[in-house]
Scaffold this motif. Structure first.
Motif, short mmCIF file in Angstrom:
data_model
loop_
_atom_site.label_atom_id
_atom_site.label_comp_id
_atom_site.label_asym_id
_atom_site.label_seq_id
_atom_site.Cartn_x
_atom_site.Cartn_y
_atom_site.Cartn_z
N PHE A 56 0.82 -1.20 0.00
CA PHE A 56 0.00 0.00 0.00
C PHE A 56 0.86 1.26 0.00
O PHE A 56 0.48 2.28 -0.54
CB PHE A 56 -0.91 -0.02 1.22
N MET A 57 2.04 1.19 0.61
CA MET A 57 2.88 2.38 0.73
C MET A 57 3.33 2.88 -0.64
O MET A 57 3.65 4.05 -0.80
CB MET A 57 4.09 2.10 1.60
N TYR A 58 3.40 2.02 -1.64
CA TYR A 58 3.91 2.46 -2.92
C TYR A 58 3.06 3.56 -3.54
O TYR A 58 3.50 4.26 -4.43
CB TYR A 58 4.02 1.27 -3.88
N GLU A 59 1.82 3.72 -3.07
CA GLU A 59 1.01 4.84 -3.49
C GLU A 59 1.57 6.15 -2.93
O GLU A 59 1.25 7.22 -3.41
CB GLU A 59 -0.44 4.61 -3.02
N GLN A 60 2.46 6.04 -1.96
CA GLN A 60 3.16 7.17 -1.36
C GLN A 60 2.23 8.15 -0.67
O GLN A 60 2.61 9.28 -0.41
CB GLN A 60 3.99 7.92 -2.42
N GLY A 61 1.01 7.73 -0.37
CA GLY A 61 0.11 8.60 0.37
C GLY A 61 0.07 8.23 1.84
O GLY A 61 0.16 9.09 2.71
N ILE A 62 -0.08 6.96 2.13
CA ILE A 62 -0.18 6.51 3.52
C ILE A 62 1.19 6.15 4.03
O ILE A 62 1.81 5.18 3.59
CB ILE A 62 -1.15 5.32 3.65
N GLU A 63 1.69 6.94 4.95
CA GLU A 63 2.99 6.71 5.57
C GLU A 63 2.86 6.33 7.05
O GLU A 63 3.83 5.86 7.64
CB GLU A 63 3.87 7.96 5.46
N ILE A 64 1.70 6.57 7.62
CA ILE A 64 1.54 6.36 9.07
C ILE A 64 0.47 5.29 9.25
O ILE A 64 -0.73 5.58 9.34
CB ILE A 64 1.16 7.67 9.78
N GLY A 65 0.89 4.04 9.20
CA GLY A 65 -0.05 2.93 9.26
C GLY A 65 -0.26 2.45 10.69
O GLY A 65 0.50 2.76 11.61
N GLY A 66 -1.31 1.65 10.86
CA GLY A 66 -1.56 1.02 12.15
C GLY A 66 -1.99 1.96 13.25
O GLY A 66 -1.69 1.72 14.43
N ILE A 67 -2.68 3.04 12.92
CA ILE A 67 -3.09 3.99 13.95
C ILE A 67 -4.00 3.31 14.97
O ILE A 67 -3.78 3.41 16.20
CB ILE A 67 -3.81 5.21 13.32
N ASP A 68 -5.01 2.60 14.50
CA ASP A 68 -5.90 1.90 15.43
C ASP A 68 -5.16 0.83 16.22
O ASP A 68 -5.48 0.55 17.38
CB ASP A 68 -7.07 1.27 14.67
N PHE A 69 -4.16 0.20 15.58
CA PHE A 69 -3.34 -0.80 16.24
C PHE A 69 -2.71 -0.24 17.51
O PHE A 69 -2.74 -0.86 18.58
CB PHE A 69 -2.27 -1.28 15.26
N PHE A 70 -2.15 0.97 17.42
CA PHE A 70 -1.48 1.56 18.57
C PHE A 70 -2.47 2.13 19.58
O PHE A 70 -2.25 2.02 20.79
CB PHE A 70 -0.50 2.64 18.10
N VAL A 71 -3.53 2.76 19.10
CA VAL A 71 -4.52 3.32 20.04
C VAL A 71 -5.14 2.22 20.89
O VAL A 71 -5.32 2.38 22.10
CB VAL A 71 -5.60 4.11 19.27
N SER A 72 -5.42 1.08 20.28
CA SER A 72 -6.04 -0.02 21.03
C SER A 72 -5.07 -0.63 22.03
O SER A 72 -5.48 -1.42 22.89
CB SER A 72 -6.54 -1.10 20.07
N ARG A 73 -3.79 -0.26 21.94
CA ARG A 73 -2.78 -0.77 22.87
C ARG A 73 -2.26 0.32 23.80
O ARG A 73 -1.17 0.22 24.34
CB ARG A 73 -1.66 -1.43 22.08
N GLY A 74 -3.04 1.40 23.94
CA GLY A 74 -2.74 2.38 24.97
C GLY A 74 -1.84 3.52 24.55
O GLY A 74 -1.09 4.06 25.38
N TYR A 75 -1.93 3.94 23.29
CA TYR A 75 -1.17 5.09 22.82
C TYR A 75 -2.10 6.13 22.21
O TYR A 75 -3.11 5.78 21.60
CB TYR A 75 -0.13 4.67 21.75
N THR A 76 -1.74 7.40 22.39
CA THR A 76 -2.39 8.48 21.65
C THR A 76 -1.56 8.74 20.40
O THR A 76 -0.33 8.82 20.47
CB THR A 76 -2.47 9.75 22.50
N VAL A 77 -2.22 8.87 19.26
CA VAL A 77 -1.53 9.11 17.99
C VAL A 77 -1.94 10.48 17.46
O VAL A 77 -3.13 10.80 17.38
CB VAL A 77 -1.85 8.02 16.95
#
Length: 555
Positions: A56-77
């Motif tokens: 997916f990154m080759y589209e060069q638009g999405i560079e910050i993946g897994g936002i929900d992954f980190f929020v569900s594990r106790g991080y603010t993004v």
């Protein structure tokens, strides 16, 4: 999710960010993502499975993946629009500009003060990865650790590999949703100087024959894809590029560098360079992954490893991440990860593979000083219409069929004795893995490039992986003069399997439409005379790894 929260910079410019946080009343560590592709693109990818680099990154638009992954594990993004991007105020001044670096520092300070428990890290690949070591070197308050994916040590060599203009910046500009932008060349020069810089760039043959590039230089002031304008107006290494590069900056916070094995691009070399430049007293780690191999277990994607890293440094959880050796390298060809402790590897056996008569590549040097030289005739792709067949003239040198596996892990350098019939020319060197006949096409592992006018003129003793090419100026070649060209080939780690062959390919450029980053070809016909005799020998110095202990392999 809190959309469009303003962050006020020191000059009263407002940047807007989206804040993702766990649905509770606790204060959590913050992970900051800073990307000129805009926060809207990151929102589109937030619910994806942790981002698969090279997919997916080759589209060069999405560079910050897994936002929900980190929020569900106790991080603010926190995901930010830099100034001049989408709804953020101000003027965007280009990739990794000094202004972006200062603004990102302010974002980190704001996030640490207003949002979390005082602990901030950073996430992201591409631009969002490249800016992280620069931020760490600025030592902003609250920033406790970084883990950049895809980094750059020298921005000049990223945009001019070997001194040759790359075509990656033009399409990248089209992905950036800037609403207000200006080139730094326009900001830093008088109108008269800027007009002369534009005229000089238009005189470059490779630009003059490329309508995509030429059109941006033939208007005043130049506002069409301003980052690409800046790249074209700064064709030599120097202070302007150093402002955007890591180079000799000092980092004092824990740093986990994630590099990518690309056929092209300077990121593969940069990952090791930045790691080696961080003092050994600073907690540091490195992992190399292959964006084309999404299923290379146990580290399919860096997100899970990022969680181990940030849980340790931002939450104080004993994840064991610092109990392991400092490096994890994916060894391609067998697709297994291995622990290492240094780069280049101490057990490396530097082995010269000589270019021999008849297209042979051998560890034995040619014995005859009167061997016929090899001729490569480059035909300009701009003559006679189009380049739609991508049939670029080349010469190849192959080893005999390998009788056992051969591992190549480390940096490689091509030493080419060659005469050209023009004052300048491009060299592209491709290291390929050739499978047994009938089992597929040669696989390009890594590539090296050099502009002949940037060749090293100073003669001095060098380590097998070192070069002395000078990218600060252009020194034309005397047509017909025999020169030794030392060409840096990207770092790699790969096993050539028994029954395969090692191939070195020499050409002017690579026109493979599936490669995302290639260099602009020379616009005139060029004859290359490559010498392969016993006196004027050409060779590639490969880092051969003779053995690895069984306990180094990650199970």
């Amino acid at each position: 999710m809190e959309k469009d929260r303003p962050i006020v910079m020191k000059d009263d410019i407002r940047l807007y960010c989206d804040v993702y946080r766990p649905d509770d009343k606790e204060r959590h560590p913050v992970l900051v993502g800073f990307s000129p592709f805009g926060k809207v693109a990151q929102e589109a990818g937030r619910r994806r499975d942790p981002i698969q680099l090279g997919k997916f990154m080759y589209e060069q638009g999405i560079e910050i993946g897994g936002i929900d992954f980190f929020v569900s594990r106790g991080y603010t993004v926190v995901v930010v629009n830099p100034r001049g991007i989408q709804n953020s105020e101000g003027v965007w001044t280009g990739v990794l500009s000094r202004q972006d670096q200062i603004d990102c520092c302010e974002v980190i300070r704001w996030a640490g003060h207003y949002l979390p428990d005082g602990s901030v890290g950073m996430i992201g690949c591409g631009y969002a990865g490249k800016i992280q070591p620069l931020e760490a070197a600025m030592d902003p308050p609250y920033l406790k650790a970084i883990m950049p994916v895809d980094v750059i040590d020298d921005m000049y060599l990223d945009c001019y590999p070997g001194g040759i203009l790359s075509d990656i910046n033009y399409p990248l500009c089209s992905y950036i949703p800037h609403t207000n932008t200006i080139s730094e060349a326009e900001m830093e020069n008088s109108p008269e100087n800027l007009k002369e810089m534009l005229a000089e760039a238009r005189r470059q043959p490779e630009i003059a024959t490329n309508s995509y590039y030429y059109r941006g230089l033939d208007s005043f002031p130049p506002r069409h894809y301003t980052w690409n304008i800046d790249v074209m107006l700064h064709p030599y290494s120097g202070e302007w590029w150093d402002r955007r590069s890591f180079k000799d900056r000092k980092v004092t916070i824990p740093s986990y560098i994630v590099g990518l094995y690309y056929e092209y691009g300077y990121t593969t070399i940069s990952a090791f360079d930045i790691y080696n430049k961080i003092d050994d007293e600073v907690p540091k780690k490195l992992m190399m992954i292959d964006p084309a191999s999404a299923k290379t277990s146990p580290y399919e994607k860096p997100v899970a490893e990022q969680l181990r890293w940030y849980d340790y440094w931002l939450k104080g959880i004993g994840t064991g991440v610092m109990d392991e050796p400092p490096m994890k390298l994916l060894v391609r060809g067998i697709n297994k990860f291995r622990y290492e402790h240094e780069w280049p590897l101490a057990r490396t056996q530097w082995t010269k593979y000589y270019l021999r008569d008849g297209g042979l590549l051998s560890t034995e040097k040619e014995k005859d000083e009167h061997v016929q030289l090899t001729i490569l005739n480059h035909k300009s792709p701009y003559e006679g219409g189009s380049n739609e067949t991508y049939a670029v003239p080349n010469v190849v040198f192959r080893t005999p069929v390998l009788e056992e596996d051969v591992e190549v892990t480390g940096p490689s350098v091509m030493n080419l004795m060659c005469a050209i019939d023009k004052t300048d020319a491009n060299f592209t060197i491709m290291l390929n893995d050739v499978p047994p006949e009938g089992e597929g096409h040669p696989l390009n592992l890594v590539t090296g490039n050099l502009r002949a006018s940037h060749r090293g003129l100073e003669k001095k003793e060098l380590e097998p992986w070192e070069l002395n090419n000078d990218h600060t100026k252009k020194v034309p070649v005397v047509p017909g003069e025999i020169n030794e060209y030392t060409i840096e080939v990207m770092n790699t780690s790969s096993v050539f399997r028994k029954g395969h062959r090692i191939e070195v390919e020499v050409k002017n450029y690579d026109a493979n439409p599936y490669h995302w980053m290639v260099q602009l070809p020379n616009s005139q016909d060029i004859e290359y005379k490559i010498f392969v005799d016993s006196i004027r020998d050409s060779y590639i110095n490969l880092p051969i790894i003779p053995y690895s202990d069984e306990d180094q392999w990650i199970r």
